[in-house]
Design a protein around this motif. Structure first.
Motif, PDB file in Angstrom:
ATOM      1  N   ARG A  78     -17.689  69.603  85.366  1.00 42.24           N
ATOM      2  CA  ARG A  78     -17.345  70.799  86.141  1.00 42.24           C
ATOM      3  C   ARG A  78     -15.834  70.919  86.342  1.00 42.24           C
ATOM      4  NH1 ARG A  78     -21.813  72.071  90.826  1.00 42.24           N
ATOM      5  NH2 ARG A  78     -23.663  71.887  89.525  1.00 42.24           N
ATOM      6  N   ASP A 105     -24.629  76.224 102.965  1.00 35.67           N
ATOM      7  CA  ASP A 105     -25.000  77.530 102.413  1.00 35.67           C
ATOM      8  C   ASP A 105     -23.780  78.202 101.793  1.00 35.67           C
ATOM      9  OD1 ASP A 105     -27.641  77.284 103.209  1.00 35.67           O
ATOM     10  OD2 ASP A 105     -27.341  78.355 105.096  1.00 35.67           O
ATOM     11  N   VAL A 112     -22.208  77.239  99.147  1.00 35.11           N
ATOM     12  CA  VAL A 112     -21.391  76.298  98.374  1.00 35.11           C
ATOM     13  C   VAL A 112     -22.249  75.741  97.243  1.00 35.11           C
ATOM     14  CG1 VAL A 112     -20.122  74.114  98.423  1.00 35.11           C
ATOM     15  CG2 VAL A 112     -19.976  75.695 100.361  1.00 35.11           C
ATOM     16  N   ASP A 113     -21.788  75.932  96.023  1.00 37.77           N
ATOM     17  CA  ASP A 113     -22.491  75.418  94.850  1.00 37.77           C
ATOM     18  C   ASP A 113     -22.196  73.930  94.744  1.00 37.77           C
ATOM     19  OD1 ASP A 113     -23.834  75.055  92.462  1.00 37.77           O
ATOM     20  OD2 ASP A 113     -22.206  75.848  91.245  1.00 37.77           O
ATOM     21  N   ALA A 114     -23.072  73.117  95.315  1.00 39.30           N
ATOM     22  CA  ALA A 114     -22.819  71.678  95.378  1.00 39.30           C
ATOM     23  C   ALA A 114     -23.801  70.909  94.502  1.00 39.30           C
ATOM     24  CB  ALA A 114     -22.949  71.196  96.818  1.00 39.30           C
ATOM     25  N   THR A 128     -26.119  67.940  94.578  1.00 38.59           N
ATOM     26  CA  THR A 128     -26.755  67.236  95.682  1.00 38.59           C
ATOM     27  C   THR A 128     -27.514  66.028  95.150  1.00 38.59           C
ATOM     28  OG1 THR A 128     -28.745  68.619  95.565  1.00 38.59           O
ATOM     29  CG2 THR A 128     -26.997  69.340  97.058  1.00 38.59           C
ATOM     30  N   GLU A 156     -13.054  78.964  93.126  1.00 36.88           N
ATOM     31  CA  GLU A 156     -13.409  78.604  91.754  1.00 36.88           C
ATOM     32  C   GLU A 156     -12.932  77.215  91.366  1.00 36.88           C
ATOM     33  OE1 GLU A 156     -12.157  81.594  89.008  1.00 36.88           O
ATOM     34  OE2 GLU A 156     -13.337  83.150  89.979  1.00 36.88           O
ATOM     35  N   HIS A 185     -27.133  70.959 101.510  1.00 40.57           N
ATOM     36  CA  HIS A 185     -25.777  71.385 101.157  1.00 40.57           C
ATOM     37  C   HIS A 185     -25.422  72.577 102.027  1.00 40.57           C
ATOM     38  CE1 HIS A 185     -26.972  75.011  98.865  1.00 40.57           C
ATOM     39  NE2 HIS A 185     -28.041  74.297  98.592  1.00 40.57           N
TER      40      HIS A 185
END
Length: 168
Positions: A158, A134, A136-138, A140, A118, A132
């Protein structure tokens, strides 16, 4: 048969030359460690990045904004990630590029040993701006200098959300 072998060797040589050119042309610089803000601050942010004009611009603006907000910021090269203890940081930002259709080995290794958490904010750059890791909330993007302020602001929002989550 000799003609086939010559053609094969020529193609192989071209491929090797292309890979060397690609690595030389698109490889990232190393980043010297630096810090900003008060080390005694309650909000501690690590920014692990690769060196490029775009990432340097995003990192600089992000660090300035965080320090002005009263946070301590440590900037380090992504190659130092294996020695980083995530528990020592309130938020971790990682900026990296996609190289030869994959993340750098140190980045992939970091996510193998530290599943996405988090407190993590990731910015991944690639030529088509969509690659990105897989799971991982990136954020881009392509490395377009005109986009650097917007990407730094998005990362800041963020990180600020992470740092103020417990204070709500």
């Amino acid at each position: 048969m000799k003609k086939f072998l010559r053609i094969f060797l020529a193609l192989l040589l071209l491929l090797v030359a292309f890979l060397f050119w690609y690595k030389w042309h698109f490889s990232m610089d190393r980043v010297s460690a630096w810090q900003k803000g008060n080390p005694q601050s309650t909000g501690r942010v690590l920014i692990a990045t690769q060196g490029s004009d775009f990432k340097d611009a995003v990192t600089g603006q992000l660090a300035d904004t965080l320090a002005k907000g009263g946070y301590f910021v440590q900037v380090a090269d992504v190659d130092t990630l294996p020695s980083i203890n995530p528990a020592e940081w309130d938020a971790i930002a990682i900026l990296h590029t996609w190289e030869l259709w994959q993340p750098p080995k140190v980045i992939a290794g970091y996510f193998d040993s530290h599943p996405p958490m988090e407190k993590l904010v990731v910015l991944t750059t690639s030529g088509d701006s969509h690659y990105h890791i897989d799971g991982v909330d990136a954020i881009t993007c392509a490395s377009l200098m005109e986009d650097a302020p917007q990407k730094a602001d998005e990362m800041y929002r963020r990180i600020e959300e992470i740092l103020t989550k417990d204070k709500r």
